[in-house]
Motif scaffolding. Structure first.
Motif: not given
Length: 767
Positions: A504-511
Motif C-alpha cells: 500500500p505504501l507504493h500506491a499513487k494518488p489518482i488526482d
C-alpha cells in the motif's frame, strides 16, 4: 518585550541566547534564538522543519520540547529535586509583559536538541555534495536486497575448543556506502568508560552478511519483505549460532579470541582484570551473545584497571536512579531510560547500564531506534522462549513472524539498538511474575521517553509481518491507528516496516486531492498523514492549549486494559511527575492522579476551557467519563492560568481575577448545535451603576439566569489573546468556589470591563 539573555559559545560559528515570550511563533511560551555569526547565506541551509528562519535578523528560532511554565521561580522549590534542572548551572527565568515568569524544565534535552539541529544542518551545508532532503518521505523505505558473504560456524577444533569464523570477501561495489569502512559506534561521550567514536576511528570491520536462511532455515525467496531476507554491512554483527554458543564451551582463551576477532582488538590475558572478567562470564552461564552484548561497549577502553569496578558502579547508579525515581505513587523522573535494550549486533537484550545506548531526549546522537507495532489477537500469536532475552519470559509474537527476521530488517534500517516491548519490557508468563508487576510500576508509564523525538519503526499489520491493507483493517480494534499506547509512540520521524514492492505504501494518488483507487487506500494515506499532526500537537503541548486535541485523539482509541488509556496519556500530556502504573486501578482514580501530576498550566486549561462542571464529585475539571465520551473544546487560545494542588491538604486552588457578584442572562437555554450563543453580563460598579457586557458561550451547557461569582484570565496583551475567558460559578458558605460553566468576552468588552477596576485578586479553593 524585555529579554533576559544568557549567551553561550557553541563553536566558532554559533552563539546561543535564550528568551521567552510570544516571539516569532505566535504562542506564549519558551523558544530559543540562535544568532548566526558565520556564513551570510544561512537562509540556504537545509534547516529541519522544527526551525524557522528570521531572515531580517539573521536568526534561527527553534521550537523547544517539554517546557513547563511556572508562576514564579518560587514554584521550583515545590518540585522534586530531579526535576529542578538548571540551565547552565543556574535557573533561568524570562520576564513576560504581565510580570509572570516562565521557568525551563528539562533543559538538558533542550540543549541537546539545539546542538543536534546545528550539527545536522552544518554537516549538510559543509558537504560539497549535500542536498536538502526535506522532501523525502520518511514513511516509505524502498525495498532492497543485499549481497555478500555468509557467516558460518566451523566445527574444526584447535585443541579442545571450536573455532568460529566469519567468511568475508570484497563487496561487488567497493564505492557502496553500505560497505565502506566504519568505526565502531559509541554515543556515551560523557562516560569515560565507554570510548567516544573518535577514539575508535582506526577500528574497521570486514563485510558481514546475516542471512535469514542461515538464521531460520527459511528460503530467502519465500520471504515477502525484502529487508528481512539478509543484511550485509561493515558492522560488528554476529550470527545467532555464534551468539548461542556457551562461554563455557569457548573457555577463557576462546572467549577472548572471539571478542578480539569480532571487535578487531588485540587484548591479552595480561590486560588488567581481563581474566576475572571473562571468568565471570563463564560462572554466570552466559552465552557468547550475552557476554558480547554486555562487554562490547567498553571493550576498546584504554584503561582496563577500573573495568570491573566501572561496570559495578554503572549498575549501582542505575539501580539507585530507579529506586529514587519512585516516590510514593509518583515517578519523579519522567525521562528515566528504559531498563533494557535489544543490542542488535549481539542479538541479545542487555541491561541499559551495560550498553552505550542513547535516546534523542538525552543525547546528541541517539543510537536506539524503537519499534512500535499493532498487537495481534491472542489466537494469532504464539509465545516464544528465546535466548535473545535470556528466556526470562515468553515473548508473544505473531505466528507467522520471526525475531530473527525482525533483527535483519532493523539492521538494514541502520539500527544498532532497538527497544521492543515484548523483548525489553517484562511480559506475563515468566517465573518472576512478582518482579514484573513491580517493574511495570515504573517501566510502563515511562515508555514514552523511548519514542520522544525518535525515529520510530512501525509495523502496522503486526510485529514483523508484511504490511497489507484489507477491508475492515482500519476499523478493527487491532488497528495501529486505534490503539491507546501508540499515541505516545509516533516519534518525530517514522519508518513503516514490513514494506513490500507492491504494498500500500507504493500506491499513487489518482488526482490532486490525494484520492486513491480505493476508499481504504485513501483513508489509509489520510491517517498516515495525520499522525504527523498528532506528533506536533504533543510536541507543542507545553506552550499551547493542545491538551484537548490530544484527549480527543485518545477518545477514538482502545486498549485491552481500560486503565491503559489513562496511562498512555501520561507522557503526551507532559506532566511534571508521572503516576505509577497499577493495572487494577479504577479509571477515575487513575485520571485524578494524572491530573494531580500535570503542570499547573495544563490544569488551568482544564479549568478555564472545559465547558461544564465535573460530574463525579470534583467540579473544577471534567471526569474521565466526560473527557472520553463528551465533546471537548477545540481551537482555544492559551489561557496562561494556573490551578495548583496542595498535596498535604488535597486542595486545588486558583489565584487570580475575581468578581464576586454578577448577573448572567441569555444563556439559560442549552443548544445541541455547535453555534455561538450570545448573552449579557450585568455588573454594578462601586457607585451602584449597572454596566452591561456582551458575552459568548461556545458550548451547549445552559447557564441559568442568576447571580454568580466569576474567576477570570489575566489579560496581559490582547494582541496575543483577543478574548478573555471567565469561569462562572457559586461562592459557597465556606468560601470555596463551585464551577458551573464558562463564557468569553471579546477584546472590546474586556477593555471596558478593565476600565471599571472592579476585579480583585483572590485565592480560591476549588471543589
Amino acid at each position: 518585550m524585555e529579554r533576559h539573555r544568557n549567551s553561550i559559545k557553541f563553536d566558532h560559528h554559533w552563539t546561543k541566547e535564550t528568551f521567552a515570550g510570544p516571539g516569532d511563533l505566535d504562542a506564549v511560551g519558551i523558544i530559543y534564538s540562535i544568532q548566526v555569526c558565520g556564513p551570510s547565506s544561512i537562509q540556504n541551509l537545509p534547516w529541519p522543519e522544527t526551525c524557522r528562519m528570521s531572515l531580517a535578523s539573521n536568526t534561527l528560532v527553534t521550537r523547544i520540547p517539554r517546557c513547563t511554565p511556572y508562576n514564579s521561580t518560587s514554584e521550583l522549590q515545590h518540585l522534586p529535586a530531579s526535576t529542578q534542572t538548571p540551565l547552565f548551572h543556574n535557573p533561568v527565568t524570562a520576564h513576560l509583559e504581565n510580570g509572570k515568569y516562565l521557568l525551563l524544565s528539562g533543559v538538558k534535552s533542550i540543549w541537546i536538541h539545539l546542538c543536534s539541529v546545528f550539527s545536522n544542518a552544518w554537516k549538510k551545508v559543509s558537504s560539497p555534495d549535500a542536498i536538502p532532503d526535506s522532501n523525502q518521505n520518511a514513511n516509505v523505505i524502498p525495498p532492497s536486497e543485499s549481497q555478500g558473504a555468509i557467516p558460518h560456524a566451523s566445527s574444526t577444533a584447535e585443541g579442545d575448543r571450536p573455532v568460529f569464523e566469519v567468511t568475508t570477501h570484497s563487496p561487488p561495489n567497493p564505492s557502496s556506502a553500505e560497505t565502506a569502512p566504519e568505526p565502531l559506534s559509541s554515543d556515551s561521550e560523557a562516560d569515560t568508560m565507554f570510548p567516544a567514536p573518535q577514539a575508535q576511528e582506526d577500528l574497521t570491520f570486514p563485510v558481514v552478511t546475516i542471512s535469514a536462511f542461515t538464521e531460520t532455515g527459511q528460503q530467502e525467496s519465500s520471504i515477502e519483505v525484502p529487508l528481512q531476507r539478509s543484511y550485509t554491512g561493515r558492522k560488528p554483527v554476529i550470527s545467532s549460532s555464534l551468539a548461542d554458543t556457551p562461554c563455557a564451551t569457548l573457555g577463557v582463551m576462546g572467549l577472548l579470541d572471539q571478542l578480539n576477532t569480532t571487535l578487531r582488538t588485540s587484548h591479552t590475558l595480561d590486560t588488567p582484570s581481563m581474566s576475572s572478567t571473562l571468568e565471570d562470564c563463564i560462572k554466570n552461564n552466559y552465552d557468547f551473545g550475552t557476554a558480547y552484548g554486555r562487554l562490547r561497549a567498553a571493550w576498546v577502553t584504554k584503561d582496563w584497571n577500573d573495568f570491573p569496578d566501572g561496570l559495578c558502579t554503572r549498575k549501582a547508579q542505575d539501580q539507585k536512579r530507579r529506586r529514587k525515581a519512585l516516590v510514593g505513587n509518583r515517578i519523579v523522573n519522567p525521562e528515566l531510560e528504559p531498563r533494557r535494550v535489544w543490542d542488535l549486533y549481539a542479538n541479545r537484550v542487555v541491561p541499559w547500564w551495560s550498553s552505550d545506548a542513547s535516546l534523542p531526549m538525552t543525547s546528541l546522537t541517539a543510537s536506539v531506534r524503537p519499534v512500535s507495532h499493532a498487537w495481534m489477537d491472542t489466537k494469532d500469536r504464539v509465545d516464544v522462549w528465546t535466548p535473545i532475552n535470556g528466556k526470562e519470559w515468553p515473548v508473544p509474537i505473531p505466528k507467522d513472524a520471526s525475531l530473527d527476521r525482525i533483527r535483519i530488517e532493523m539492521l538494514n534500517l541502520g539500527a544498532e539498538y532497538t527497544w521492543l516491548d515484548v523483548l525489553c519490557l517484562g511480559q506475563e508468563g515468566g517465573p518472576r511474575e512478582d518482579l514484573r508487576a513491580e517493574e511495570w510500576k515504573i517501566d510502563v508509564p515511562t515508555i514514552g521517553v523511548v519514542y520522544a523525538n525518535a525515529k520510530v519503526v512501525i509495523y502496522l499489520s503486526g510485529l514483523g509481518r508484511p504490511f497489507t491493507l484489507n477491508d475492515g483493517d482500519l476499523d478493527s480494534d487491532r488497528c495501529w491507528f486505534r490503539r491507546a499506547w501508540t499515541l505516545q509512540e509516533i516519534g518525530e520521524e517514522r519508518i513503516i516496516a514490513g514494506d513490500t514492492p507492491d504494498g500500500p505504501l507504493h500506491a499513487k494518488p489518482i488526482d490532486k486531492y490525494e484520492n486513491y483507487d480505493t476508499e481504504i487506500l485513501t483513508r489509509f494515506h489520510e491517517q498516515l498523514r495525520s499522525i504527523s499532526a498528532v506528533y506536533h500537537r504533543n510536541w507543542w503541548l507545553s506552550v499551547t492549549p493542545k491538551m484537548f486535541e490530544v484527549l480527543s485523539e485518545m477518545q477514538n482509541r482502545v486498549s485491552t486494559n481500560p486503565v491503559d488509556k489513562v496511562a498512555g496519556l501520561a507522557f503526551p500530556l507532559v506532566p511534571i511527575t508521572i503516576p505509577a502504573y497499577r493495572e487494577s486501578e479504577s479509571l477515575e482514580d487513575a485520571w485524578t492522579e494524572l491530573v494531580n501530576a500535570m503542570s499547573v498550566r495544563n490544569r488551568g486549561e482544564l479549568f478555564f476551557w472545559y465547558h461544564g462542571p465535573g460530574d463525579t464529585g470534583t467540579k473544577w475539571r471534567p471526569s474521565w467519563e466526560q473527557v472520553m465520551k463528551k465533546p471537548l473544546p477545540v481551537g482555544q487560545y492559551y489561557s496562561g492560568m494556573a490551578v495548583h494542588w496542595d498535596r498535604e491538604m488535597n486542595d486545588n486552588w486558583f489565584e487570580g481575577s475575581c468578581i464576586e457578584k454578577v448577573f448572567v442572562r441569555g444563556l439559560a437555554a442549552g443548544s445541541v448545535e455547535k453555534v455561538k450563543r450570545r448573552g449579557k453580563l450585568i455588573i454594578k460598579d462601586a457607585n451602584g451603576a449597572e454596566h452591561t457586557f456582551d458575552i459568548i458561550a461556545r458550548h451547549k451547557f445552559p447557564i441559568p439566569e442568576d447571580i454568580y461569582t466569576l474567576l477570570g484570565m489575566d489579560v496581559f496583551g490582547l494582541r496575543l489573546i483577543p478574548k478573555q475567558c471567565w469561569v462562572v460559578g457559586r461562592r459557597l458558605s465556606d468560601e470555596k468556589f463551585e464551577k458551573m460553566s464558562v463564557f468569553e468576552m471579546v477584546d472590546d468588552e474586556v477593555r471596558r470591563l478593565k476600565r471599571l477596576r472592579i476585579t480583585k485578586e483572590h485565592r480560591n479553593i476549588l471543589i
